[in-house]
Design a protein around this motif. Structure first.
Motif, PDB file in Angstrom:
ATOM      1  N   CYS A 107       0.837  -1.198   0.000  1.00  0.00           N
ATOM      2  CA  CYS A 107       0.000   0.000   0.000  1.00  0.00           C
ATOM      3  C   CYS A 107       0.874   1.252   0.000  1.00  0.00           C
ATOM      4  CB  CYS A 107      -0.879  -0.016   1.252  1.00  0.00           C
ATOM      5  SG  CYS A 107      -2.500   0.691   1.018  1.00  0.00           S
ATOM      6  N   MET A 108       1.867   1.270   0.863  1.00  0.00           N
ATOM      7  CA  MET A 108       2.781   2.406   0.957  1.00  0.00           C
ATOM      8  C   MET A 108       3.575   2.568  -0.334  1.00  0.00           C
ATOM      9  SD  MET A 108       4.285   2.093   4.821  1.00  0.00           S
ATOM     10  CE  MET A 108       3.259   2.444   6.257  1.00  0.00           C
ATOM     11  N   GLY A 109       4.017   1.447  -0.906  1.00  0.00           N
ATOM     12  CA  GLY A 109       4.767   1.509  -2.157  1.00  0.00           C
ATOM     13  C   GLY A 109       3.921   2.058  -3.290  1.00  0.00           C
ATOM     14  N   GLN A 110       2.668   1.611  -3.355  1.00  0.00           N
ATOM     15  CA  GLN A 110       1.766   2.085  -4.394  1.00  0.00           C
ATOM     16  C   GLN A 110       1.539   3.592  -4.271  1.00  0.00           C
ATOM     17  OE1 GLN A 110      -2.499   0.872  -4.461  1.00  0.00           O
ATOM     18  NE2 GLN A 110      -1.990  -0.094  -6.427  1.00  0.00           N
ATOM     19  N   PHE A 111       1.274   4.045  -3.042  1.00  0.00           N
ATOM     20  CA  PHE A 111       1.052   5.480  -2.850  1.00  0.00           C
ATOM     21  C   PHE A 111       2.327   6.283  -3.093  1.00  0.00           C
ATOM     22  CE2 PHE A 111       1.248   9.275  -0.169  1.00  0.00           C
ATOM     23  CZ  PHE A 111       0.208   9.985  -0.733  1.00  0.00           C
ATOM     24  N   TYR A 112       3.492   5.725  -2.719  1.00  0.00           N
ATOM     25  CA  TYR A 112       4.756   6.437  -2.930  1.00  0.00           C
ATOM     26  C   TYR A 112       4.957   6.776  -4.400  1.00  0.00           C
ATOM     27  CZ  TYR A 112       9.746   7.320  -3.350  1.00  0.00           C
ATOM     28  OH  TYR A 112      10.964   7.886  -3.660  1.00  0.00           O
ATOM     29  N   PHE A 113       4.795   5.777  -5.269  1.00  0.00           N
ATOM     30  CA  PHE A 113       5.032   6.016  -6.699  1.00  0.00           C
ATOM     31  C   PHE A 113       3.934   6.891  -7.306  1.00  0.00           C
ATOM     32  CE2 PHE A 113       7.661   2.167  -6.151  1.00  0.00           C
ATOM     33  CZ  PHE A 113       8.836   2.647  -6.698  1.00  0.00           C
TER      34      PHE A 113
END
Length: 331
Positions: A97-103
């Motif tokens: 989830c964090m990775g998706q939002f980061y990019f």
């Protein structure tokens, strides 16, 4: 209770766009086609700009990086969404989830600054053509691009780090088709006031700075267009300008409504329709809006080669007007 809390902090279920199971095949095909066209259009544009030395100019360098960020945005969102249409659990871990939002945040923030840089580049090229190479050097162009990526990374890291302070003890279902921070804040059992405040502050600053740059630049460009002597020139330039401005307006407008509008943090009923615009539609349209008119300009230039006249001709388009048309169309 502790065990449930732990499980909820590490796993979520994305339920956005899953309300109508009978439409999942149609939605899958539609979004897959959008994703395919988006990636081919944007990555093809990046490849073309890299391979063609004549396109190694500031306006095309900005456009290539914009296309790259649009590809990043689409790739961060769409594959997981397509998978969920036929997945039983539709789960996503907190770190995914964090990775998706980061990019996503990186791409959208960089896009804001790149669009502002492109608007400034067009302003200099059209309103100050004789000083263009001085005011818009390749060094300044590279600095602007690096600045856009730095801003995107810093902005993303801030929100991802702040997300770590939250604990999720409510429903583990996210009513969205990707992991955005606002739906996550609504699931937190820790007061997300600081997180919400940072979203408003940083998104507000980015929007104010970039939108102001775009509006001032476009206003000056529009003023220059109306000063063109040729009616045909004004018509062609206004048409191109309108398509560019429409794309920018939809992009900034959807981000403004989503992250800066005061009620957007608490109200989640409009998350999905608005998010579709800035995550799927704009990346799909940008390559066509910013490069589709090139053939028209080339055709126009070829047809006008045989009709070169003096600067005093009232019926033909002046050389200055033609330069503005070319600049606008290659934006």
């Amino acid at each position: 209770m502790t065990k449930d809390n732990h499980s909820l902090t590490t796993e979520f279920v994305l339920i956005g766009l899953m309300d109508h199971p009978d439409l999942k095949t149609l939605l899958f095909v539609m979004f897959f086609v959008i994703y395919l066209i988006t990636m081919v259009g944007n990555l093809g544009l990046v490849a073309l700009i890299i391979m063609e030395r004549r396109l190694h100019t500031p306006m095309y360098i900005f456009l290539g990086n914009l296309a790259l960020m649009d590809s990043c945005c689409s790739s961060a969102i769409t594959p997981k969404m397509l998978e969920n249409f036929f997945s039983r659990d539709k789960k996503i871990s907190l770190y995914e989830c964090m990775g998706q939002f980061y990019f996503l945040c990186l791409a959208e923030t960089a896009d804001c600054f790149l669009l502002a840089a492109m608007a400034y580049d067009r302003y200099v090229a059209i309103c100050h053509p004789l000083q263009y190479h001085t005011m818009m050097s390749k060094q300044l162009c590279i600095q602007m691009i690096i600045g856009a990526y730095i801003a995107g990374n810093v902005h993303s890291i801030i929100h991802v780090v702040l997300l770590l302070r939250l604990r999720f003890c409510r429903s583990h279902q996210i009513n969205h088709f990707f992991c955005d921070v606002l739906p996550l804040y609504r699931l937190s059992c820790v007061d997300p006031y600081i997180n919400e405040l940072m979203v408003l502050v940083f998104a507000g600053i980015i929007q104010i700075v970039t939108v102001t740059t775009v509006l001032i630049s476009y206003f000056c460009i529009l003023f220059t267009i109306f000063k063109m002597k040729s009616k045909e020139g004004r018509s062609k330039a206004s048409s191109t300008f309108a398509s560019h401005f429409l794309s920018v307006s939809i992009f900034y407008g959807s981000l403004l409504f989503m992250y800066v509008w005061p009620s957007s943090v608490k109200e989640g009923d409009k998350d999905i329709p608005v998010a579709i615009f800035y995550t799927l539609i704009i990346p799909l349209l940008n390559p066509f809006i910013y490069s589709l008119r090139n053939k028209e300009v080339i055709s126009y230039e070829n047809n006008s080669e045989e009709e070169k006249t003096s600067y005093s001709s009232k019926t033909s388009i002046t050389h200055c007007d033609k330069l503005i048309l070319v600049i606008l169309s290659f934006k």
